[in-house]
Design an enzyme around this catalytic site. Structure first.
Site, PDB file in Angstrom:
ATOM      1  N   HIS A  60    -135.739   5.151 -64.124  1.00 56.02           N
ATOM      2  CA  HIS A  60    -136.353   4.977 -65.441  1.00 56.02           C
ATOM      3  C   HIS A  60    -137.764   5.540 -65.437  1.00 56.02           C
ATOM      4  O   HIS A  60    -138.270   5.959 -64.393  1.00 56.02           O
ATOM      5  CB  HIS A  60    -136.311   3.518 -65.889  1.00 56.02           C
ATOM      6  CG  HIS A  60    -137.156   2.559 -65.103  1.00 56.02           C
ATOM      7  ND1 HIS A  60    -137.015   2.367 -63.751  1.00 56.02           N
ATOM      8  CD2 HIS A  60    -138.162   1.713 -65.492  1.00 56.02           C
ATOM      9  CE1 HIS A  60    -137.882   1.454 -63.347  1.00 56.02           C
ATOM     10  NE2 HIS A  60    -138.593   1.050 -64.377  1.00 56.02           N
ATOM     11  N   HIS A  62    -140.804   4.243 -65.995  1.00 56.91           N
ATOM     12  CA  HIS A  62    -142.046   3.558 -65.608  1.00 56.91           C
ATOM     13  C   HIS A  62    -142.620   4.329 -64.417  1.00 56.91           C
ATOM     14  O   HIS A  62    -141.885   4.735 -63.523  1.00 56.91           O
ATOM     15  CB  HIS A  62    -141.776   2.086 -65.241  1.00 56.91           C
ATOM     16  CG  HIS A  62    -141.658   1.206 -66.461  1.00 56.91           C
ATOM     17  ND1 HIS A  62    -140.885   0.064 -66.482  1.00 56.91           N
ATOM     18  CD2 HIS A  62    -142.231   1.317 -67.691  1.00 56.91           C
ATOM     19  CE1 HIS A  62    -140.995  -0.488 -67.686  1.00 56.91           C
ATOM     20  NE2 HIS A  62    -141.791   0.244 -68.433  1.00 56.91           N
ATOM     21  N   ASP A  64    -144.144   3.794 -61.716  1.00 56.20           N
ATOM     22  CA  ASP A  64    -143.942   3.445 -60.300  1.00 56.20           C
ATOM     23  C   ASP A  64    -142.601   3.965 -59.767  1.00 56.20           C
ATOM     24  O   ASP A  64    -142.296   3.796 -58.591  1.00 56.20           O
ATOM     25  CB  ASP A  64    -144.089   1.927 -60.066  1.00 56.20           C
ATOM     26  CG  ASP A  64    -143.194   1.075 -60.947  1.00 56.20           C
ATOM     27  OD1 ASP A  64    -142.895   1.495 -62.080  1.00 56.20           O
ATOM     28  OD2 ASP A  64    -142.784  -0.014 -60.503  1.00 56.20           O
ATOM     29  N   HIS A  65    -141.824   4.624 -60.634  1.00 56.47           N
ATOM     30  CA  HIS A  65    -140.529   5.166 -60.192  1.00 56.47           C
ATOM     31  C   HIS A  65    -140.456   6.686 -60.278  1.00 56.47           C
ATOM     32  O   HIS A  65    -139.483   7.276 -59.848  1.00 56.47           O
ATOM     33  CB  HIS A  65    -139.393   4.529 -61.001  1.00 56.47           C
ATOM     34  CG  HIS A  65    -139.304   3.062 -60.760  1.00 56.47           C
ATOM     35  ND1 HIS A  65    -138.391   2.492 -59.911  1.00 56.47           N
ATOM     36  CD2 HIS A  65    -140.087   2.043 -61.221  1.00 56.47           C
ATOM     37  CE1 HIS A  65    -138.589   1.191 -59.870  1.00 56.47           C
ATOM     38  NE2 HIS A  65    -139.619   0.883 -60.651  1.00 56.47           N
ATOM     39  N   HIS A 140    -133.814  -3.645 -68.818  1.00 58.05           N
ATOM     40  CA  HIS A 140    -135.249  -3.529 -68.570  1.00 58.05           C
ATOM     41  C   HIS A 140    -135.962  -3.253 -69.894  1.00 58.05           C
ATOM     42  O   HIS A 140    -135.317  -3.148 -70.927  1.00 58.05           O
ATOM     43  CB  HIS A 140    -135.467  -2.402 -67.547  1.00 58.05           C
ATOM     44  CG  HIS A 140    -136.789  -2.447 -66.856  1.00 58.05           C
ATOM     45  ND1 HIS A 140    -137.390  -3.611 -66.446  1.00 58.05           N
ATOM     46  CD2 HIS A 140    -137.638  -1.451 -66.492  1.00 58.05           C
ATOM     47  CE1 HIS A 140    -138.540  -3.325 -65.867  1.00 58.05           C
ATOM     48  NE2 HIS A 140    -138.719  -2.017 -65.881  1.00 58.05           N
ATOM     49  N   ASP A 210    -135.347  -1.688 -61.506  1.00 63.23           N
ATOM     50  CA  ASP A 210    -135.947  -2.752 -62.315  1.00 63.23           C
ATOM     51  C   ASP A 210    -134.928  -3.344 -63.292  1.00 63.23           C
ATOM     52  O   ASP A 210    -134.370  -2.642 -64.124  1.00 63.23           O
ATOM     53  CB  ASP A 210    -137.148  -2.209 -63.078  1.00 63.23           C
ATOM     54  CG  ASP A 210    -138.259  -1.765 -62.139  1.00 63.23           C
ATOM     55  OD1 ASP A 210    -138.000  -1.686 -60.926  1.00 63.23           O
ATOM     56  OD2 ASP A 210    -139.381  -1.512 -62.609  1.00 63.23           O
ATOM     57  N   HIS A 268    -139.315  -4.066 -54.343  1.00 60.23           N
ATOM     58  CA  HIS A 268    -140.050  -3.975 -55.604  1.00 60.23           C
ATOM     59  C   HIS A 268    -140.910  -5.226 -55.820  1.00 60.23           C
ATOM     60  O   HIS A 268    -140.933  -5.835 -56.889  1.00 60.23           O
ATOM     61  CB  HIS A 268    -139.078  -3.770 -56.784  1.00 60.23           C
ATOM     62  CG  HIS A 268    -139.735  -3.284 -58.033  1.00 60.23           C
ATOM     63  ND1 HIS A 268    -140.199  -4.131 -59.009  1.00 60.23           N
ATOM     64  CD2 HIS A 268    -140.020  -2.033 -58.494  1.00 60.23           C
ATOM     65  CE1 HIS A 268    -140.724  -3.422 -60.008  1.00 60.23           C
ATOM     66  NE2 HIS A 268    -140.628  -2.145 -59.710  1.00 60.23           N
TER      67      HIS A 268
END
Ligand SMILES: [Zn+2]
Ligand SMILES: [Zn+2]
Length: 301
Positions: A60, A62, A64-65, A140, A210, A268
């Protein structure tokens, strides 16, 4: 299959944990799963050969990915890569990356192929001779999916010491597929049950990045050999998990239990947790074969 975990933190990089990224190797092919900031450094640390990387899967959008993705693409270009690279990810990823390439006037020497993934469906998104990859719809704040890597059934193993010298290569292939070789009279000449033995069972790895707790994934990931599931919070922050669409450690373990997973890796983690002992205890109370995912560690599946 084997897995190297490169990042186990959530939200922001910290001195003790990197954002999400993993390398799965299957039959000499490498798959990069998520690509948080710092992934390149982790790849260097683990001496991973990027020439074998053909496919990237992004869960996805976000940061942090995937904030490490443009850097990685840029470095592959500087390293004179010419092999095509395919990136699977949600709607919008191609636009973002192309815009970054455009304004930095970066002209790639290799073909960058984007495959948009419908994160709401459980469908096969990639397959080769050995493996299929399918999407796992997750719950999410923005469109998000996990990925299920499933080996295809393997050919039977030959028993070398019993194999007649005169056997041909094409006959061997039939035996490995579980078919007998007949002579002209239609009698069994070579019996596959005598000359080969069953291959090991195909393995399955499920990556669930997530997600809020949602039992609808249980059926999709059922009986996987290894499940990586996010466990951003402990149960005392259940309400925070709900509002941010994340899971607690106990919830991750409950999914593993319901899905009859062989082994659970949790990751995570929120940066508020320095010590992960409590988070592991919480998971083990629900599902005994739980482990904390450790960065730079290889897990045989
Ligand atoms: Zn995240
Ligand atoms: Zn997220």
């Amino acid at each position: 299959l084997n897995l190297i975990v490169l990042g186990t933190g959530s939200a922001t990089p910290s001195l003790s944990r990197n954002p999400s990224a993993q390398i799965l190797s299957a039959n000499n092919d490498l798959f990069l799963i998520d690509c948080g900031e710092g992934t390149q450094i982790q790849i260097l640390k683990n001496k991973i050969k990027l020439s074998k990387l053909k496919n990237i899967f992004i869960s996805h959008l976000h940061g942090d990915h995937y904030f490490g993705l443009i850097g990685l693409i840029s470095s592959l270009n500087l390293a004179q890569r010419t092999e095509p690279l395919t990136i699977f990810g949600p709607k919008g990823l191609e636009q973002i990356i192309q815009l970054q390439l455009k304004y930095s006037q970066t002209w790639l020497h290799f073909k960058l192929d984007f495959q948009e993934v419908n994160t709401e469906k459980n469908i096969v998104i990639y397959e080769n001779e050995f493996i299929t990859v399918s999407s796992i719809p997750l719950t999410h704040r923005i469109p998000c999916c996990g990925f299920l890597f499933a080996e295809k059934p393997k050919l039977r193993n030959i028993i070398a010491e019993l194999m007649p010298k005169e056997i041909t290569n094409s006959e061997l292939v039939f035996l490995k597929k579980g078919q007998n070789i007949l002579d002209r009279e239609g009698e069994i000449k070579y019996n596959y049950l005598q000359l080969t033995k069953e291959a090991s069972a195909p393995k399955k790895y499920a990556y669930c990045s997530d997600t809020a707790y949602n039992e609808s994934i249980v059926e999709i990931i059922a009986n996987a050999d290894l499940l990586y599931h996010e466990a951003t919070f402990r149960e005392d922050l259940l309400e925070r998990a709900k509002t941010t669409f994340h899971s607690t450690s106990a919830q991750a373990a409950k999914i593993a239990k319901l899905a009859n997973i062989k082994k659970l890796l949790i990751g995570h983690f929120s940066s508020r947790y320095n010590d992960l002992d409590e988070i592991l205890i919480e998971a083990k109370e629900v599902f005994q074969n739980s482990e904390i995912a450790i960065e730079n560690q290889t897990y045989e599946i």
